[in-house]
Design an enzyme around this catalytic site. Structure first.
Site, PDB file in Angstrom:
ATOM      1  N   HIS A 128       5.766  67.807  41.586  1.00 44.36           N
ATOM      2  CA  HIS A 128       7.161  68.248  41.617  1.00 44.36           C
ATOM      3  C   HIS A 128       7.724  68.185  43.031  1.00 44.36           C
ATOM      4  O   HIS A 128       6.987  68.169  44.019  1.00 44.36           O
ATOM      5  CB  HIS A 128       7.289  69.670  41.064  1.00 44.36           C
ATOM      6  CG  HIS A 128       6.637  70.717  41.908  1.00 44.36           C
ATOM      7  ND1 HIS A 128       7.138  71.993  42.049  1.00 44.36           N
ATOM      8  CD2 HIS A 128       5.501  70.707  42.669  1.00 44.36           C
ATOM      9  CE1 HIS A 128       6.364  72.721  42.835  1.00 44.36           C
ATOM     10  NE2 HIS A 128       5.362  71.962  43.218  1.00 44.36           N
ATOM     11  N   HIS A 157      13.754  75.323  37.526  1.00 44.94           N
ATOM     12  CA  HIS A 157      12.830  74.449  38.258  1.00 44.94           C
ATOM     13  C   HIS A 157      12.061  73.609  37.245  1.00 44.94           C
ATOM     14  O   HIS A 157      11.829  74.037  36.114  1.00 44.94           O
ATOM     15  CB  HIS A 157      11.866  75.259  39.118  1.00 44.94           C
ATOM     16  CG  HIS A 157      11.023  74.393  40.018  1.00 44.94           C
ATOM     17  ND1 HIS A 157      11.570  73.632  41.029  1.00 44.94           N
ATOM     18  CD2 HIS A 157       9.685  74.138  40.037  1.00 44.94           C
ATOM     19  CE1 HIS A 157      10.606  72.961  41.648  1.00 44.94           C
ATOM     20  NE2 HIS A 157       9.454  73.254  41.050  1.00 44.94           N
ATOM     21  N   CYS A 202      14.206  68.876  42.428  1.00 40.70           N
ATOM     22  CA  CYS A 202      13.188  68.944  41.362  1.00 40.70           C
ATOM     23  C   CYS A 202      13.567  68.112  40.139  1.00 40.70           C
ATOM     24  O   CYS A 202      12.761  67.303  39.656  1.00 40.70           O
ATOM     25  CB  CYS A 202      12.893  70.394  40.993  1.00 40.70           C
ATOM     26  SG  CYS A 202      14.248  71.281  40.176  1.00 40.70           S
TER      27      CYS A 202
END
Length: 348
Positions: free
Chosen positions: A324, A312, A264
Site C-alpha cells: 500500500h 485507507h 492509497c
C-alpha cells in the site's frame, strides 16, 4: 484533488505505522503533545497525516459524486429539451385541427342543421334527398375524424406540457445540487491544502533519523517481492499485485495515481490499470465495487479496505500482508494488514 476521509486516513495509518515501528503500545504522557521528543513529533505527524489521508479520500469520493450528478444533470437537461420539443409538436397538431372545430362550434351556435331529418324536409326530389344523405354521411365521418383528432391532440399536448414541466424542474434541481457539490468540493480542497501544509511543516521538523524511523523498511523481516510472487495464481488480482510490487519505495503524494508517486487508492487504481481493469478512484468507492470477499477467503490481489470510514486501502499480498501507499513520509511498502483496523475486502 483530495478528500477529507483521506486526510484522516493518512493520520491513522501513519500513527499505526509509527507505533508499530517503535514497538510502542501507548504514547507516553507529555505536557505538550507537540514536544521535541522523537516520539511526540512522530505521533503529531501521524495525527496530521491521518487526517489528511481521510480528507484526501473523501475529496476523491466527492469528485465521483459530482461527476455522477453532472451526468444526471445532462441526462435531465436532454430529457427536458425532448419534452419541450414534444410539447411544441403537440401544440402544432392542436392548431391543425382547431379551425375545423371552431367552425363546428360556430355552426352549432348559429343553429345550422345538418341532420337527416332536415335533409328530408328540404329535399325536392328523391335524388336530391339521396345526394344530401350521402353528403351528410361524408361530412359526418369527416367531422368525427376531425373532432377525434383534435381530442387526441389536446390530450397529447396536456400530457406533454405536464412532462415538460416535471423534467424542467428535475433538471433545475439537479443543476442546483451539482453546484452545491462543486462548492463543497472547493471547500474540501481548501481544507486539505491547509492540512497538507501542516503535515509538511511537521515533517520538516523531523530529524533525518526520525524520518528514517517513520519510513521503516519496504518489507517485513524475511519477506521480499520474489517470495510474494512465488505462489501467485494467474488472474487480474495477481497481475495488479505484481504491478504494485514494482512501485515499492515510491513516495506517498496526495491525489497521485502514478506512475511513480501515489496515494492509497491511487496505487490500487494504477495497479489494476496495468492489467486493463478500471476500479473506482476513492477508497470508499473501491469498498463498494467488485465482489465482496470475507477475510477468511482472501487471495493475493484482493483489495483490502481499512477503518470504519473506509478511508485507507491496500492490495493483499498474502500471508496477512498488504502492499500500500501508506501515508506521507512512508514510501509504498508491504506491511502487516493487522497494523490497521479491517473494514472489508473486494475482488476485482
Amino acid at each position: 484533488m483530495f478528500s477529507a476521509p483521506a486526510r484522516r486516513a493518512v493520520r491513522t495509518a501513519l500513527a499505526a505505522c509509527v507505533l508499530l515501528i517503535l514497538g510502542l503500545t501507548s504514547a507516553p504522557a507529555v505536557a505538550d503533545p507537540i514536544g521535541d521528543s522523537p516520539t511526540a513529533k512522530l505521533e503529531h505527524l501521524a495525527d496530521l497525516s491521518r487526517r489528511s489521508e481521510q480528507a484526501n479520500e473523501a475529496l476523491h469520493q466527492a469528485g465521483i459524486d459530482l461527476d455522477a450528478r453532472i451526468a444526471e444533470q445532462h441526462e435531465l437537461d436532454a430529457r427536458a429539451a425532448a419534452d419541450h420539443d414534444t410539447l411544441a409538436a403537440a401544440q402544432v397538431e392542436v392548431a391543425r385541427f382547431k379551425p375545423t372545430v371552431d367552425k363546428l362550434a360556430q355552426a352549432n351556435y348559429r343553429g345550422s342543421r345538418t341532420n337527416r331529418l332536415f335533409a328530408v324536409m328540404v329535399s325536392d326530389s328523391p335524388q336530391q334527398l339521396l345526394d344530401q344523405m350521402v353528403m351528410l354521411d361524408v361530412l359526418g365521418a369527416q367531422t368525427d375524424r376531425e373532432i377525434e383528432g383534435f381530442r387526441r391532440a389536446t390530450d397529447a399536448a396536456a400530457a406533454a406540457a405536464s412532462a415538460s414541466r416535471k423534467s424542467a424542474e428535475a433538471a433545475r434541481v439537479a443543476a442546483e445540487q451539482a453546484q452545491a457539490l462543486r462548492d463543497d468540493l472547493q471547500r474540501q480542497e481548501t481544507e486539505l491544502e491547509s492540512q497538507i501544509a501542516a503535515v509538511l511543516d511537521a515533517f520538516d521538523n523531523l530529524s533525518d533519523e526520525e524520518k528514517s524511523i517513520l519510513a521503516g523498511t519496504p518489507f517485513p523481516p524475511g519477506l521480499d517481492a520474489d517470495r510474494i510472487m512465488e505462489h501467485l495464481i494467474p488472474g487480474n488480482g495477481a497481475g495488479a499485485l505484481r504491478a504494485a510490487l514494482t512501485r515499492i519505495g515510491d513516495p506517498y503524494v496526495w491525489g497521485a495515481t502514478g506512475p511513480d508517486q501515489f496515494d492509497c487508492s491511487g496505487l490500487v487504481v494504477w495497479a489494476y490499470q496495468q492489467v486493463g481493469k478500471t476500479v473506482p478512484r476513492s477508497s470508499q468507492a473501491q469498498a463498494q465495487g467488485g465482489t465482496p470477499v470475507s477475510r477468511d477467503n482472501l487471495q493475493p490481489g484482493d483489495v483490502i479496505i481499512f477503518y470504519n470510514d473506509a478511508s485507507h486501502v491496500g492490495i493483499y499480498a498474502g500471508d496477512g500482508n498488504i502492499v500500500h501507499a501508506s501515508t506521507f513520509g512512508v514510501p509504498v511498502k508491504v506491511q502487516a494488514m493487522d497494523s490497521f483496523p479491517f473494514h472489508s475486502a473486494r475482488r476485482y
